[in-house]
Motif scaffolding. Structure first.
Motif, short mmCIF file in Angstrom:
data_model
loop_
_atom_site.label_atom_id
_atom_site.label_comp_id
_atom_site.label_asym_id
_atom_site.label_seq_id
_atom_site.Cartn_x
_atom_site.Cartn_y
_atom_site.Cartn_z
N ASP A 1 37.79 60.34 41.34
CA ASP A 1 37.72 58.95 41.77
C ASP A 1 37.80 58.01 40.58
O ASP A 1 38.28 56.90 40.70
N LEU A 2 37.28 58.51 39.50
CA LEU A 2 37.30 57.67 38.32
C LEU A 2 38.63 57.88 37.61
O LEU A 2 38.90 58.92 37.05
N GLU A 3 39.41 56.94 37.64
CA GLU A 3 40.68 57.04 36.95
C GLU A 3 40.53 56.40 35.59
O GLU A 3 40.05 55.30 35.48
N PRO A 4 40.94 57.09 34.61
CA PRO A 4 40.81 56.51 33.28
C PRO A 4 41.79 55.35 33.13
O PRO A 4 42.83 55.31 33.76
N THR A 5 41.40 54.49 32.34
CA THR A 5 42.26 53.34 32.09
C THR A 5 43.43 53.79 31.26
O THR A 5 43.32 54.73 30.48
N PRO A 6 44.56 53.18 31.44
CA PRO A 6 45.73 53.62 30.69
C PRO A 6 45.50 53.56 29.18
O PRO A 6 46.02 54.36 28.45
N GLU A 7 44.74 52.63 28.71
CA GLU A 7 44.52 52.54 27.27
C GLU A 7 43.63 53.66 26.77
O GLU A 7 43.82 54.18 25.68
N ALA A 8 42.66 54.08 27.57
CA ALA A 8 41.73 55.11 27.13
C ALA A 8 42.36 56.49 27.23
O ALA A 8 42.03 57.37 26.46
N SER A 9 43.24 56.74 28.22
CA SER A 9 43.79 58.08 28.41
C SER A 9 44.92 58.39 27.45
O SER A 9 45.19 59.54 27.17
N VAL A 10 45.57 57.39 26.97
CA VAL A 10 46.70 57.65 26.07
C VAL A 10 46.19 57.49 24.65
O VAL A 10 45.90 56.38 24.21
N PRO A 11 46.05 58.59 23.98
CA PRO A 11 45.64 58.43 22.58
C PRO A 11 46.78 57.85 21.77
O PRO A 11 47.90 57.80 22.22
N GLU A 12 46.45 57.51 20.62
CA GLU A 12 47.46 56.89 19.78
C GLU A 12 48.50 57.93 19.39
O GLU A 12 48.17 59.01 18.92
N PRO A 13 49.79 57.65 19.63
CA PRO A 13 50.82 58.66 19.41
C PRO A 13 50.94 59.09 17.95
O PRO A 13 51.27 60.23 17.66
N THR A 14 50.66 58.27 17.01
CA THR A 14 50.82 58.66 15.61
C THR A 14 49.76 59.68 15.21
O THR A 14 50.03 60.58 14.39
N ALA A 15 48.58 59.59 15.77
CA ALA A 15 47.52 60.54 15.43
C ALA A 15 47.88 61.93 15.98
O ALA A 15 47.72 62.94 15.31
N ASP A 16 48.38 61.98 17.23
CA ASP A 16 48.77 63.27 17.81
C ASP A 16 49.99 63.84 17.08
O ASP A 16 50.08 65.05 16.88
N LEU A 17 50.89 62.98 16.71
CA LEU A 17 52.07 63.44 16.00
C LEU A 17 51.68 64.05 14.65
O LEU A 17 52.19 65.09 14.25
N ALA A 18 50.76 63.41 13.98
CA ALA A 18 50.30 63.93 12.69
C ALA A 18 49.60 65.27 12.88
O ALA A 18 49.76 66.20 12.09
N GLU A 19 48.81 65.34 13.96
CA GLU A 19 48.10 66.61 14.24
C GLU A 19 49.09 67.72 14.57
O GLU A 19 48.98 68.84 14.07
N LEU A 20 50.09 67.39 15.39
CA LEU A 20 51.12 68.38 15.72
C LEU A 20 51.91 68.79 14.48
O LEU A 20 52.25 69.98 14.29
N GLN A 21 52.19 67.82 13.63
CA GLN A 21 52.93 68.12 12.40
C GLN A 21 52.08 69.04 11.51
O GLN A 21 52.61 69.98 10.91
#
Length: 173
Positions: A29-49
């Motif tokens: 029922d609790l839907e996360p807000t779009p801003e909270a659910s999407v982490p910052e793409p550069t942080a994930d990209l750096a982690e994946l790299q």
């Protein structure tokens, strides 16, 4: 199939990571807000790299270890071949040593036989000398008696003359 952009892929990854959290007890029922659910793409990209780099490093380490093992295996094969060659050479040398030992035994046997033969020849020679010494007076006495019995020069007795006639010879006129 259309290419997806990197941001779409990251969103899918985030959804996949958030799905277990939903299953773990977060109410739907609790839907996360779009801003909270999407982490910052550069942080994930750096982690994946960083993960990709660590995987590459691990693969490179595995590859180098595989090369080392391959080199060791080749060295062991060469060593085994050398051992086989040395074993074969050893067998040949052992056979040669055995042949030489047999020849040495034969030479020793022949030497002992030669010594025995020399001893026998020596004994026979000494017996011959003893016999010659014993027979020397008898031979000299026999020679002196023979020379008196026989003239110094043998002269044949005279033969009566024979006259042969023509008939005896076979001449006919």
């Amino acid at each position: 199939m259309a290419r997806k952009s990197l941001s779409d892929l990251l969103k899918q990854e985030v959804k996949a990571q958030s799905q277990p959290e939903l299953d773990a007890g977060i109410s739907p029922d609790l839907e996360p807000t779009p801003e909270a659910s999407v982490p910052e793409p550069t942080a994930d990209l750096a982690e994946l790299q960083a993960q990709l780099n660590s995987i590459k490093a691990a693969l490179q380490a595995e590859k180098s270890q595989g090369q080392k093992l391959k080199e060791q295996l080749q060295q062991e094969k060469k060593a085994q071949e050398k051992v086989k060659q040395l074993e074969q050479s050893l067998k040949q040398e052992q056979a040669r040593v055995k042949e030489l030992q047999n020849e040495v035994q034969l030479v020793e046997k022949l030497q002992t036989e030669l010594k025995e033969e020399k001893n026998l020849v020596g004994k026979l020679y000494s017996k011959i000398q003893d016999l010659e010494e014993d027979l020397a007076p008898q031979v000299s006495a026999a020679l002196t008696t023979l020379s008196r019995a026989m003239p110094v020069r043998y002269v044949a007795p005279k033969q009566p003359p024979t006259n042969l006639s023509d008939e005896d010879i076979g001449w006919f006129d």
